[in-house]
Motif scaffolding. Sequence first.
Motif, PDB file in Angstrom:
ATOM      1  N   VAL A  90      35.450  47.103  88.545  1.00  0.00           N
ATOM      2  CA  VAL A  90      34.381  48.075  88.793  1.00  0.00           C
ATOM      3  C   VAL A  90      34.393  48.521  90.250  1.00  0.00           C
ATOM      4  CG1 VAL A  90      31.878  48.449  88.743  1.00  0.00           C
ATOM      5  CG2 VAL A  90      32.996  47.244  86.862  1.00  0.00           C
ATOM      6  N   ALA A 128      34.361  52.310  91.012  1.00  0.00           N
ATOM      7  CA  ALA A 128      33.309  52.920  91.827  1.00  0.00           C
ATOM      8  C   ALA A 128      33.911  53.767  92.944  1.00  0.00           C
ATOM      9  CB  ALA A 128      32.408  51.835  92.404  1.00  0.00           C
ATOM     10  N   THR A 188      35.192  57.037  91.520  1.00  0.00           N
ATOM     11  CA  THR A 188      34.164  58.041  91.212  1.00  0.00           C
ATOM     12  C   THR A 188      33.806  58.876  92.437  1.00  0.00           C
ATOM     13  OG1 THR A 188      32.266  56.566  91.642  1.00  0.00           O
ATOM     14  CG2 THR A 188      33.129  56.629  89.376  1.00  0.00           C
ATOM     15  N   TYR A 220      28.138  49.333  86.842  1.00  0.00           N
ATOM     16  CA  TYR A 220      28.205  50.690  87.403  1.00  0.00           C
ATOM     17  C   TYR A 220      26.809  51.237  87.678  1.00  0.00           C
ATOM     18  CZ  TYR A 220      33.235  51.582  86.820  1.00  0.00           C
ATOM     19  OH  TYR A 220      34.605  51.556  86.933  1.00  0.00           O
ATOM     20  N   ILE A 253      25.801  54.595  89.662  1.00  0.00           N
ATOM     21  CA  ILE A 253      26.818  55.414  89.007  1.00  0.00           C
ATOM     22  C   ILE A 253      26.450  55.557  87.540  1.00  0.00           C
ATOM     23  CG2 ILE A 253      29.260  55.607  88.397  1.00  0.00           C
ATOM     24  CD1 ILE A 253      29.809  53.828  90.911  1.00  0.00           C
ATOM     25  N   ARG A 297      26.394  56.309  83.562  1.00  0.00           N
ATOM     26  CA  ARG A 297      27.364  56.035  82.500  1.00  0.00           C
ATOM     27  C   ARG A 297      28.125  57.282  82.077  1.00  0.00           C
ATOM     28  NH1 ARG A 297      24.035  53.550  77.670  1.00  0.00           N
ATOM     29  NH2 ARG A 297      23.305  52.281  79.409  1.00  0.00           N
ATOM     30  N   ILE A 345      31.665  57.396  83.357  1.00  0.00           N
ATOM     31  CA  ILE A 345      32.580  56.304  83.003  1.00  0.00           C
ATOM     32  C   ILE A 345      33.024  56.416  81.547  1.00  0.00           C
ATOM     33  CG2 ILE A 345      32.835  53.785  82.888  1.00  0.00           C
ATOM     34  CD1 ILE A 345      32.385  54.967  85.738  1.00  0.00           C
TER      35      ILE A 345
END
Length: 318
Positions: A75, A79, A82, A115, A120, A122, A125
């Motif tokens: 993750v 992260a 993203t 997340y 962040i 969903r 993702i």
Amino acid sequence: MSSKLDQLKSMTVIVADTGDMDAIKAFAPVDCTTNPTLILKAAQMPAYAHLVEEAIVWGRSHNEVTSRVTDRLAVNFGAELTRIVPGRVSTEVDADLSFDTQGTIAKAHSIIADYESRGISRNRILIKIAATWEGIQAAAKLQADGIDCNMTLCFSLTQAVACAEAGAFLISPFVGRILDWHMKAEGKTFTPETDPGVASVRQIYAYYKAYDVKTVIMGASFRNKGEIEALAGCDRLTIAPALLDELSKDMGELPRRLDPQATASEAPAKFSLDEKTFRFLINEDAMTTEKLAEGIRTFARDLGTLRELVSQNLMKAA
């Protein structure tokens, strides 16, 4: 004339198949996919040592087991990704849960919770799950829970239809691995037009478009630039940095090869699947049976190596 990469971007969503953030920045894809193999490779690069260190410090401070720290590391990479791509980042559920529906569901919720704890959403993702029967059933439940899934290790129309019936957000047909199997089994080489991996994606694309399936098709696992060019126009293509670089330097013309209206007439007859039919059809398909099993073994092995790397770092920090 613009590069083939730029031309491809005009008809297909480009996804980077890597955990190397510098490579992602260089080619400006929309999305990014990772898997245990890619995370293992990236985790050993000095540039990303801080992501490993954060997971280790977190694990020690929370007295967490190795598997949880490894999840944290995945993750951590996701992260960071993203922040680089505007679209989706795929994070994979443990390969050793490929035949465990409830375990996959629980792991996916845990990943999404991590997340979301970082702010962040969903909807940035995708949870990657092997396209086994158990994985597909997990995806059906997760999609109902508002968690979008990327069904990986997809080698056949049978898997693609089952994923569509489950309402999966996206499938990843593995073009290059299909080619690998046929080259070994038949002892010959193929052109992009005769490539069995390309043919598989074209068949799935025709089926999905003919029957208005909403699941996204993302060709993956490419062995050469020709395979990518032969699938220009596919919904999405996830491409390794070396091939992105080749496409960016090629200034030739790139015609669209997949179009919803043009291919729908070539679709196989529509069919539906229950568990016993799915398992029988997969068993009848030697390539899918072998490559699915091999893919799960490979991801499980690399996940084990990654966990060992994390375990060693935890011991050093003790």
